[in-house]
Design a protein around this motif. Structure first.
Motif: not given
Length: 423
Positions: A7, A30, A144, A148
């Motif tokens: 993330g 990412e 994230d 997640s």
């Protein structure tokens, strides 16, 4: 120590910068390839956010945001109901994100890699991405967000919960405001409170002619958020059904919202909101729908895996603390690693002990502030807080602030947990 961060938005960057500063080998992955700075709209800042930046050696520059000194509530007939002196800095999510991204080495930031699988074994953890790439590290950090993948690997039963209302969001460019609007609205954080609903609006950074995030006069924007009840099986599903008839049940891309849904929303604005706010909403080029969820994870660590920001706790937006919470998580995690450099389990236990109660408290507090917006108030406590937060003075005083009533502070509810002094 080899550190993998999943993330690469604000929480991931804060964490990466904090650990990189300590000399660790940090890599950020990412899922989105590029263009994160276009995401999000306005954010409110808090002193704790600036403290986190200063701990990373990042000076809080004068052009980070816009200083607002007064909050105002407008009645549905356009008259001013009340005002409150309240100094705060607002900015755009993209401006803060780019400020952090520019400080993180681009050779350590990898876009377009979506996490698919996590395997923890012994003192190592492996992250496998959709490209087939696998990365082994000593510490894996999930930054994230609310969906997640990292959280699903360590807390599979923690899921986001739709709270019974959604938000229409968007902004109007400063240059598109009338002279009257620039005088009556733009300098202020404004509210409108039709029954069971809430509008907040405030100035944020905009884009200059060369496409740079800017707070210069003429380049700024006025950010608008309108919270409205929407039951999950009825109204919400209609809002989330796109122009092609598709519905994923959770969200919708702004450019796929059906025109009839937007037109209906704008008609409702004319009928239910102050003329000032209805006029703003009529000029939002691409209004987008944000169903409101919250998430409370029972833990933030497992072995050598840790969660930060919305991956661990996602609060309703009313406190405006999502960015600040992620920054504080990052600093707390780096501090725990520094305190226990040769013992990751001890570091993770220290981090969780420092931040778990805070995450719970923020989620609970945001639930209290949003109770009156829910499609239904199911419990006596929800009904109590719904009534309490219908009052304009209380809403202005308690929205987007970390200055909580004393009885709501986490150290009053969890005296064995650490809570930094907010004064």
């Amino acid at each position: 120590m080899r550190v993998t961060i999943v993330g690469g938005s604000i929480g991931g960057l804060f964490t990466g910068l904090a650990l990189l500063q300590q000399g660790h080998d940090v890599q950020i992955y990412e899922a989105v390839d590029s263009g994160l700075d276009a995401r999000g709209a306005g954010i409110t800042t808090h002193r704790a956010l600036f403290d986190a930046m200063e701990k990373l050696g990042i000076a809080v520059e004068s052009d980070l945001g816009i200083v607002i000194k007064t909050r105002k509530t407008f009645a549905t007939d356009g008259s001013e109901l009340s005002a409150l002196d309240f100094t705060q800095i607002t900015t755009s999510w993209g401006k803060l994100y780019l400020s952090l991204l520019s400080r993180f080495p681009n050779t350590r930031y990898h876009g377009g890699l979506r996490l698919e699988h996590v395997e923890q074994y012994g003192e190592k953890v492996t992250a496998t991405f959709s490209s087939g790439k696998s990365v082994e590290s000593d510490l894996l950090i999930g930054a994230d967000g609310i969906r997640s993948v990292v959280r699903a690997a360590i807390v599979p039963n923690a899921h986001p919960r739709y709270v019974g209302y959604s938000a229409w969001r968007g902004y109007v460019s400063e240059r598109d405001l009338s002279e009257q609007e620039r005088k009556e609205l733009f300098p202020y954080f404004t509210f409108c409170l039709p029954p069971g609903e809430q509008v907040i609006a405030y100035p944020i950074a905009g884009l200059s002619d060369d496409n740079q995030h800017s707070v210069e006069v003429g380049n700024r924007r006025y950010n608008v958020v309108w919270y409205r009840p929407a039951d999950q099986e009825g109204k919400l599903q209609d809002l989330l059904t796109d122009i092609n008839g598709n519905n994923n049940g959770e969200s919708i891309a702004p450019n796929l919202v059906r025109p009839e849904v937007i037109n209906s929303m704008r008609r409702d604005a004319e009928e239910r909101l102050s003329p000032q706010h209805a006029s703003l909403i009529s000029r939002i080029d691409t209004p987008f729908i944000q169903p409101v969820y919250d998430l409370e994870s029972p833990c933030m660590v497992k072995g050598n895996i840790a969660l930060v920001g919305d991956a661990a706790f996602t609060a309703r937006p009313h406190l405006g603390m999502g960015t600040t919470k992620a920054a504080e998580d990052a600093i707390a995690l780096a501090s725990a690693v520094s305190r226990h450099p040769a013992d990751i389990p001890a570091a993770m236990a220290h981090y969780e002990n420092n931040r778990l109660a805070t995450g719970v408290a923020i989620v609970n507090r945001s639930r209290q502030l949003g109770a009156y917006l829910q499609a239904t108030q199911a419990t006596p406590a929800e009904r109590q807080y719904a009534e309490r937060h219908r009052q304009p003075e209380r809403i202005m005083r308690e929205t987007a602030t970390d200055q909580w009533p004393d009885e709501q502070r986490p150290d009053k509810q969890w005296p064995d947990k650490q809570w930094p002094d907010k004064q």
